[in-house]
Write a protein that holds these residues in place. Structure first.
Motif, PDB file in Angstrom:
ATOM      1  N   LEU A 170      -2.554  24.393  -1.816  1.00 56.07           N
ATOM      2  CA  LEU A 170      -3.015  25.767  -1.618  1.00 56.07           C
ATOM      3  C   LEU A 170      -3.917  25.886  -0.395  1.00 56.07           C
ATOM      4  CD1 LEU A 170      -3.844  26.856  -5.291  1.00 56.07           C
ATOM      5  CD2 LEU A 170      -1.931  27.632  -3.881  1.00 56.07           C
ATOM      6  N   PHE A 171      -4.581  24.786  -0.031  1.00 53.19           N
ATOM      7  CA  PHE A 171      -5.493  24.780   1.106  1.00 53.19           C
ATOM      8  C   PHE A 171      -4.805  24.349   2.402  1.00 53.19           C
ATOM      9  CE2 PHE A 171      -9.030  23.492  -2.090  1.00 53.19           C
ATOM     10  CZ  PHE A 171      -9.002  24.753  -2.651  1.00 53.19           C
ATOM     11  N   SER A 172      -3.552  23.929   2.309  1.00 52.24           N
ATOM     12  CA  SER A 172      -2.843  23.402   3.476  1.00 52.24           C
ATOM     13  C   SER A 172      -2.421  24.515   4.433  1.00 52.24           C
ATOM     14  CB  SER A 172      -1.603  22.635   3.016  1.00 52.24           C
ATOM     15  OG  SER A 172      -0.849  22.198   4.133  1.00 52.24           O
ATOM     16  N   ASP A 173      -2.514  24.223   5.723  1.00 49.41           N
ATOM     17  CA  ASP A 173      -2.018  25.188   6.714  1.00 49.41           C
ATOM     18  C   ASP A 173      -0.571  24.881   7.106  1.00 49.41           C
ATOM     19  OD1 ASP A 173      -2.487  22.920   8.213  1.00 49.41           O
ATOM     20  OD2 ASP A 173      -3.881  23.878   9.604  1.00 49.41           O
ATOM     21  N   ARG A 174       0.028  23.899   6.450  1.00 49.42           N
ATOM     22  CA  ARG A 174       1.454  23.615   6.646  1.00 49.42           C
ATOM     23  C   ARG A 174       2.231  24.558   5.722  1.00 49.42           C
ATOM     24  NH1 ARG A 174       1.805  18.094   4.929  1.00 49.42           N
ATOM     25  NH2 ARG A 174       4.051  18.369   5.140  1.00 49.42           N
ATOM     26  N   VAL A 175       3.086  25.380   6.305  1.00 52.30           N
ATOM     27  CA  VAL A 175       3.762  26.453   5.576  1.00 52.30           C
ATOM     28  C   VAL A 175       4.525  25.944   4.359  1.00 52.30           C
ATOM     29  CG1 VAL A 175       5.520  28.256   5.743  1.00 52.30           C
ATOM     30  CG2 VAL A 175       3.898  27.930   7.607  1.00 52.30           C
ATOM     31  N   GLU A 176       5.312  24.904   4.512  1.00 52.66           N
ATOM     32  CA  GLU A 176       6.123  24.418   3.393  1.00 52.66           C
ATOM     33  C   GLU A 176       5.236  23.909   2.251  1.00 52.66           C
ATOM     34  OE1 GLU A 176       9.638  21.216   2.364  1.00 52.66           O
ATOM     35  OE2 GLU A 176       9.216  21.672   4.456  1.00 52.66           O
ATOM     36  N   GLU A 177       4.205  23.155   2.590  1.00 49.41           N
ATOM     37  CA  GLU A 177       3.294  22.631   1.562  1.00 49.41           C
ATOM     38  C   GLU A 177       2.542  23.765   0.863  1.00 49.41           C
ATOM     39  OE1 GLU A 177      -0.373  19.419   1.113  1.00 49.41           O
ATOM     40  OE2 GLU A 177       0.599  19.674   3.054  1.00 49.41           O
ATOM     41  N   SER A 178       2.080  24.720   1.638  1.00 48.80           N
ATOM     42  CA  SER A 178       1.353  25.861   1.084  1.00 48.80           C
ATOM     43  C   SER A 178       2.254  26.706   0.183  1.00 48.80           C
ATOM     44  CB  SER A 178       0.786  26.713   2.228  1.00 48.80           C
ATOM     45  OG  SER A 178       0.093  27.815   1.723  1.00 48.80           O
ATOM     46  N   SER A 179       3.469  26.980   0.641  1.00 49.11           N
ATOM     47  CA  SER A 179       4.405  27.789  -0.138  1.00 49.11           C
ATOM     48  C   SER A 179       4.792  27.091  -1.441  1.00 49.11           C
ATOM     49  CB  SER A 179       5.652  28.086   0.694  1.00 49.11           C
ATOM     50  OG  SER A 179       6.561  28.854  -0.055  1.00 49.11           O
ATOM     51  N   THR A 180       5.019  25.798  -1.384  1.00 48.82           N
ATOM     52  CA  THR A 180       5.361  25.036  -2.587  1.00 48.82           C
ATOM     53  C   THR A 180       4.212  25.089  -3.595  1.00 48.82           C
ATOM     54  OG1 THR A 180       6.846  23.582  -1.361  1.00 48.82           O
ATOM     55  CG2 THR A 180       6.011  22.746  -3.457  1.00 48.82           C
ATOM     56  N   ALA A 181       2.986  24.907  -3.104  1.00 50.18           N
ATOM     57  CA  ALA A 181       1.821  24.951  -3.991  1.00 50.18           C
ATOM     58  C   ALA A 181       1.635  26.345  -4.586  1.00 50.18           C
ATOM     59  CB  ALA A 181       0.571  24.522  -3.232  1.00 50.18           C
ATOM     60  N   LEU A 182       1.838  27.380  -3.781  1.00 45.59           N
ATOM     61  CA  LEU A 182       1.733  28.752  -4.293  1.00 45.59           C
ATOM     62  C   LEU A 182       2.764  29.013  -5.385  1.00 45.59           C
ATOM     63  CD1 LEU A 182       1.055  31.024  -1.195  1.00 45.59           C
ATOM     64  CD2 LEU A 182      -0.315  30.879  -3.276  1.00 45.59           C
ATOM     65  N   GLN A 183       3.984  28.537  -5.170  1.00 52.25           N
ATOM     66  CA  GLN A 183       5.020  28.729  -6.184  1.00 52.25           C
ATOM     67  C   GLN A 183       4.646  28.012  -7.481  1.00 52.25           C
ATOM     68  OE1 GLN A 183       9.162  28.403  -4.763  1.00 52.25           O
ATOM     69  NE2 GLN A 183       8.286  28.422  -2.697  1.00 52.25           N
ATOM     70  N   THR A 184       4.114  26.804  -7.364  1.00 52.71           N
ATOM     71  CA  THR A 184       3.672  26.064  -8.550  1.00 52.71           C
ATOM     72  C   THR A 184       2.547  26.810  -9.245  1.00 52.71           C
ATOM     73  OG1 THR A 184       4.318  23.963  -7.554  1.00 52.71           O
ATOM     74  CG2 THR A 184       2.720  23.863  -9.364  1.00 52.71           C
ATOM     75  N   PHE A 185       1.572  27.265  -8.467  1.00 56.08           N
ATOM     76  CA  PHE A 185       0.444  28.016  -9.019  1.00 56.08           C
ATOM     77  C   PHE A 185       0.931  29.250  -9.776  1.00 56.08           C
ATOM     78  CE2 PHE A 185      -2.298  31.749  -8.185  1.00 56.08           C
ATOM     79  CZ  PHE A 185      -3.330  31.441  -9.056  1.00 56.08           C
ATOM     80  N   LEU A 186       1.823  30.025  -9.164  1.00 49.80           N
ATOM     81  CA  LEU A 186       2.309  31.247  -9.805  1.00 49.80           C
ATOM     82  C   LEU A 186       3.064  30.945 -11.092  1.00 49.80           C
ATOM     83  CD1 LEU A 186       3.387  33.290  -6.675  1.00 49.80           C
ATOM     84  CD2 LEU A 186       1.327  33.575  -8.069  1.00 49.80           C
ATOM     85  N   ARG A 187       3.802  29.854 -11.112  1.00 49.70           N
ATOM     86  CA  ARG A 187       4.525  29.485 -12.338  1.00 49.70           C
ATOM     87  C   ARG A 187       3.554  29.031 -13.431  1.00 49.70           C
ATOM     88  NH1 ARG A 187       8.706  28.164  -8.501  1.00 49.70           N
ATOM     89  NH2 ARG A 187      10.517  29.459  -9.018  1.00 49.70           N
ATOM     90  N   LEU A 188       2.426  28.455 -13.018  1.00 50.12           N
ATOM     91  CA  LEU A 188       1.414  28.042 -13.989  1.00 50.12           C
ATOM     92  C   LEU A 188       0.700  29.247 -14.616  1.00 50.12           C
ATOM     93  CD1 LEU A 188      -0.311  25.054 -12.147  1.00 50.12           C
ATOM     94  CD2 LEU A 188       1.137  24.930 -14.187  1.00 50.12           C
ATOM     95  N   CYS A 189       0.719  30.372 -13.941  1.00 51.30           N
ATOM     96  CA  CYS A 189      -0.015  31.547 -14.420  1.00 51.30           C
ATOM     97  C   CYS A 189       0.569  32.141 -15.690  1.00 51.30           C
ATOM     98  CB  CYS A 189      -0.065  32.626 -13.333  1.00 51.30           C
ATOM     99  SG  CYS A 189      -1.235  32.251 -12.018  1.00 51.30           S
ATOM    100  N   GLU A 190       1.861  31.994 -15.893  1.00 51.37           N
ATOM    101  CA  GLU A 190       2.503  32.595 -17.060  1.00 51.37           C
ATOM    102  C   GLU A 190       3.100  31.520 -17.949  1.00 51.37           C
ATOM    103  OE1 GLU A 190       4.928  36.021 -16.367  1.00 51.37           O
ATOM    104  OE2 GLU A 190       3.687  36.670 -14.687  1.00 51.37           O
ATOM    105  N   SER A 191       3.192  31.807 -19.219  1.00 54.50           N
ATOM    106  CA  SER A 191       3.708  30.837 -20.176  1.00 54.50           C
ATOM    107  C   SER A 191       5.236  30.751 -20.162  1.00 54.50           C
ATOM    108  CB  SER A 191       3.219  31.171 -21.581  1.00 54.50           C
ATOM    109  OG  SER A 191       3.680  32.449 -21.972  1.00 54.50           O
ATOM    110  N   THR A 192       5.896  31.731 -19.555  1.00 51.33           N
ATOM    111  CA  THR A 192       7.352  31.711 -19.434  1.00 51.33           C
ATOM    112  C   THR A 192       7.723  31.919 -17.967  1.00 51.33           C
ATOM    113  OG1 THR A 192       7.493  34.095 -19.843  1.00 51.33           O
ATOM    114  CG2 THR A 192       7.700  32.654 -21.759  1.00 51.33           C
ATOM    115  N   ASP A 193       8.968  31.617 -17.628  1.00 48.06           N
ATOM    116  CA  ASP A 193       9.415  31.811 -16.254  1.00 48.06           C
ATOM    117  C   ASP A 193       9.451  33.293 -15.918  1.00 48.06           C
ATOM    118  OD1 ASP A 193       9.738  29.134 -15.652  1.00 48.06           O
ATOM    119  OD2 ASP A 193      11.810  29.083 -16.346  1.00 48.06           O
TER     120      ASP A 193
END
Length: 159
Positions: free
Chosen positions: A37-60
């Motif tokens: 989430l802190f990375s300025d590398r787009v792919e790493e940041s986007s992957t982490a954001l997607q993981t974070f967003l999926r963690l926010c909800e109990s279902t997909d």
């Protein structure tokens, strides 16, 4: 303006601390996302954001909604995410001194903020009442909208 203009406070999956004091209350899967989430590398940041967003909800989430949320979260620069999440704050004393009614809402499947934080706040805040959602993650207002809105409306009309 000021405390006389506030009838009560509703907190959802909230924390009273940031930085090191908050660590015992943050989920390990969320903490694992932080470097990305802190990375300025787009792919790493986007992957982490997607993981974070999926963690926010109990279902997909619904794909269209997921990518909309990903889009606006991607607009937040990594440095801002870093600065928000690494600052050290502790508002326990402030919460303990609240004279207002407080509604604490927390999903028991929250992978971002552990439910133990709401339990901590419930012990701290003199006029707190808590509502725990069994099959819900970090976003009870999205995952159980009817119950959330009903409880919030009931709380708001009671103050």
């Amino acid at each position: 303006h000021g405390p006389d203009a506030i009838g009560g406070i509703a907190l959802v999956g909230a924390v009273s601390r940031m930085g090191e004091p908050a660590m015992p209350f943050l989920g390990p899967q969320f903490l694992a996302c932080l470097p990305g989430l802190f990375s300025d590398r787009v792919e790493e940041s986007s992957t982490a954001l997607q993981t974070f967003l999926r963690l926010c909800e109990s279902t997909d989430p619904d794909p269209e909604e997921f990518y909309t949320v990903l889009g606006y979260n991607s607009l937040v620069p990594p440095q801002v995410r870093h600065d928000m999440l690494t600052r050290t704050l502790n508002y326990d004393d402030l919460y303990a001194g609240l004279g207002l009614p407080v509604l604490l809402t927390h999903g028991l499947k929250d992978h971002i903020v552990a439910p133990s934080m709401s339990q901590h706040l419930e012990r701290l805040i003199p006029n707190a009442r808590a509502s725990y959602y069994t099959h819900v993650g970090h976003t009870p207002f999205r995952e159980d909208t009817l119950r959330f809105n009903t409880e919030l409306r009931t709380f708001a009309t009671s103050i």
